[in-house]
Design a protein around this motif. Structure first.
Motif, short mmCIF file in Angstrom:
data_model
loop_
_atom_site.label_atom_id
_atom_site.label_comp_id
_atom_site.label_asym_id
_atom_site.label_seq_id
_atom_site.Cartn_x
_atom_site.Cartn_y
_atom_site.Cartn_z
N PHE A 77 0.85 -1.19 0.00
CA PHE A 77 0.00 0.00 0.00
C PHE A 77 0.89 1.24 0.00
CE2 PHE A 77 -2.49 -3.36 1.72
CZ PHE A 77 -3.77 -3.13 1.24
N SER A 78 0.43 2.28 -0.68
CA SER A 78 1.17 3.53 -0.64
C SER A 78 0.18 4.69 -0.76
CB SER A 78 2.18 3.60 -1.79
OG SER A 78 1.53 3.89 -3.01
N ASP A 79 0.67 5.87 -0.45
CA ASP A 79 -0.14 7.05 -0.68
C ASP A 79 -0.35 7.16 -2.19
OD1 ASP A 79 -0.24 7.74 2.03
OD2 ASP A 79 1.68 8.81 1.89
N GLU A 80 -1.50 7.72 -2.57
CA GLU A 80 -1.87 7.76 -3.99
C GLU A 80 -0.80 8.42 -4.86
OE1 GLU A 80 -5.74 9.11 -6.54
OE2 GLU A 80 -6.04 8.47 -4.46
N ASP A 81 -0.17 9.46 -4.34
CA ASP A 81 0.83 10.18 -5.14
C ASP A 81 2.20 9.52 -5.12
OD1 ASP A 81 1.26 10.75 -2.49
OD2 ASP A 81 1.72 12.87 -2.81
N GLU A 82 2.31 8.37 -4.43
CA GLU A 82 3.59 7.67 -4.34
C GLU A 82 3.55 6.27 -4.92
OE1 GLU A 82 4.78 7.77 -0.25
OE2 GLU A 82 5.02 9.95 -0.23
N THR A 83 2.49 5.93 -5.65
CA THR A 83 2.36 4.55 -6.15
C THR A 83 3.48 4.20 -7.13
OG1 THR A 83 0.77 5.28 -7.80
CG2 THR A 83 -0.13 4.31 -5.81
N GLU A 84 3.83 5.11 -8.00
CA GLU A 84 4.88 4.83 -8.98
C GLU A 84 6.23 4.65 -8.27
OE1 GLU A 84 6.85 6.80 -12.94
OE2 GLU A 84 4.77 7.30 -12.48
N GLU A 85 6.48 5.52 -7.30
CA GLU A 85 7.72 5.43 -6.52
C GLU A 85 7.79 4.11 -5.77
OE1 GLU A 85 9.34 7.88 -2.73
OE2 GLU A 85 8.48 9.12 -4.33
N THR A 86 6.67 3.68 -5.18
CA THR A 86 6.61 2.41 -4.46
C THR A 86 6.85 1.24 -5.41
OG1 THR A 86 5.12 3.36 -2.82
CG2 THR A 86 5.17 0.97 -2.96
N ALA A 87 6.20 1.28 -6.58
CA ALA A 87 6.39 0.22 -7.58
C ALA A 87 7.85 0.15 -8.03
CB ALA A 87 5.47 0.45 -8.77
N ASN A 88 8.47 1.30 -8.24
CA ASN A 88 9.89 1.34 -8.64
C ASN A 88 10.78 0.75 -7.57
OD1 ASN A 88 9.30 2.49 -11.11
ND2 ASN A 88 9.68 4.58 -10.41
N LEU A 89 10.46 1.05 -6.30
CA LEU A 89 11.23 0.49 -5.19
C LEU A 89 11.13 -1.03 -5.18
CD1 LEU A 89 12.94 0.97 -2.65
CD2 LEU A 89 10.82 1.15 -1.37
N TRP A 90 9.91 -1.56 -5.36
CA TRP A 90 9.73 -3.01 -5.39
C TRP A 90 10.47 -3.62 -6.59
CZ3 TRP A 90 8.89 -5.90 -1.54
CH2 TRP A 90 8.07 -5.50 -0.49
N ASN A 91 10.41 -2.96 -7.74
CA ASN A 91 11.13 -3.46 -8.92
C ASN A 91 12.62 -3.60 -8.61
OD1 ASN A 91 9.01 -3.79 -10.78
ND2 ASN A 91 8.98 -1.61 -11.21
N SER A 92 13.17 -2.61 -7.94
CA SER A 92 14.58 -2.62 -7.57
C SER A 92 14.87 -3.73 -6.55
CB SER A 92 14.95 -1.25 -7.00
OG SER A 92 16.22 -1.29 -6.41
N GLN A 93 14.01 -3.84 -5.55
CA GLN A 93 14.20 -4.86 -4.51
C GLN A 93 14.12 -6.27 -5.12
OE1 GLN A 93 15.33 -3.20 -1.90
NE2 GLN A 93 13.76 -3.47 -0.37
N ILE A 94 13.14 -6.49 -5.99
CA ILE A 94 12.95 -7.82 -6.58
C ILE A 94 14.11 -8.14 -7.53
CG2 ILE A 94 11.43 -9.32 -7.95
CD1 ILE A 94 10.40 -8.62 -5.04
N ALA A 95 14.66 -7.11 -8.18
CA ALA A 95 15.85 -7.32 -9.02
C ALA A 95 17.00 -7.84 -8.16
CB ALA A 95 16.23 -6.03 -9.74
N ASP A 96 17.15 -7.26 -6.95
CA ASP A 96 18.18 -7.74 -6.01
C ASP A 96 17.90 -9.19 -5.60
OD1 ASP A 96 19.30 -5.22 -6.10
OD2 ASP A 96 18.62 -4.62 -4.11
#
Length: 125
Positions: free
Chosen positions: A99-118
């Motif tokens: 879950f994220s604040d509405e204005d941070e969904t893209e930022e949250t998705a990018n963070l997960w993309n980076s984490q899952i890449a690791d």
């Protein structure tokens, strides 16, 4: 309090659910890719990033299939890892729910993309 937006991301992961689940549900596994350090006391996990701590309770645990952590300091806020295996092809996917604040969904998705890449790098897939 602002309403959180639910995010569901799916990542194909080329490894066995058992190996993947260990990286998602144990302190040592999570320390490899998710946080700088993870401490566990019972069902309470303390995640440490750059010196800042956040505590979550592991509220669901289905061996090789699902693990959910509820943030202690945020009501009705959790993140969840689901492992899905296609019966026909045997393909394994990791589904992340957060879950994220509405204005941070893209930022949250990018963070997960980076984490899952690791995570994929550690798993060698």
């Amino acid at each position: 309090m602002t309403e959180k937006t639910k995010i569901r991301l799916e990542f194909p992961i080329n490894c066995s659910p058992k190996v993947l689940f260990n990286r998602l549900s144990s302190a040592s596994g999570l320390t490899e890719w998710f946080a700088d350090d993870v401490k566990v006391k019972g069902n309470f996990f303390t995640f440490i990033w750059e010196g800042a701590e956040q505590q979550a309770e592991k509220t669901q645990h289905k061996e090789d299939r699902l693990v959910r952590f509820n943030w202690v300091d945020e009501e009705d806020s959790y993140f969840e890892f689901r492992i899905s295996k296609d019966e026909l092809t045997g393909d394994v996917s990791l589904i992340v729910i957060d879950f994220s604040d509405e204005d941070e969904t893209e930022e949250t998705a990018n963070l997960w993309n980076s984490q899952i890449a690791d995570l994929k790098h550690i798993l060698g897939c």
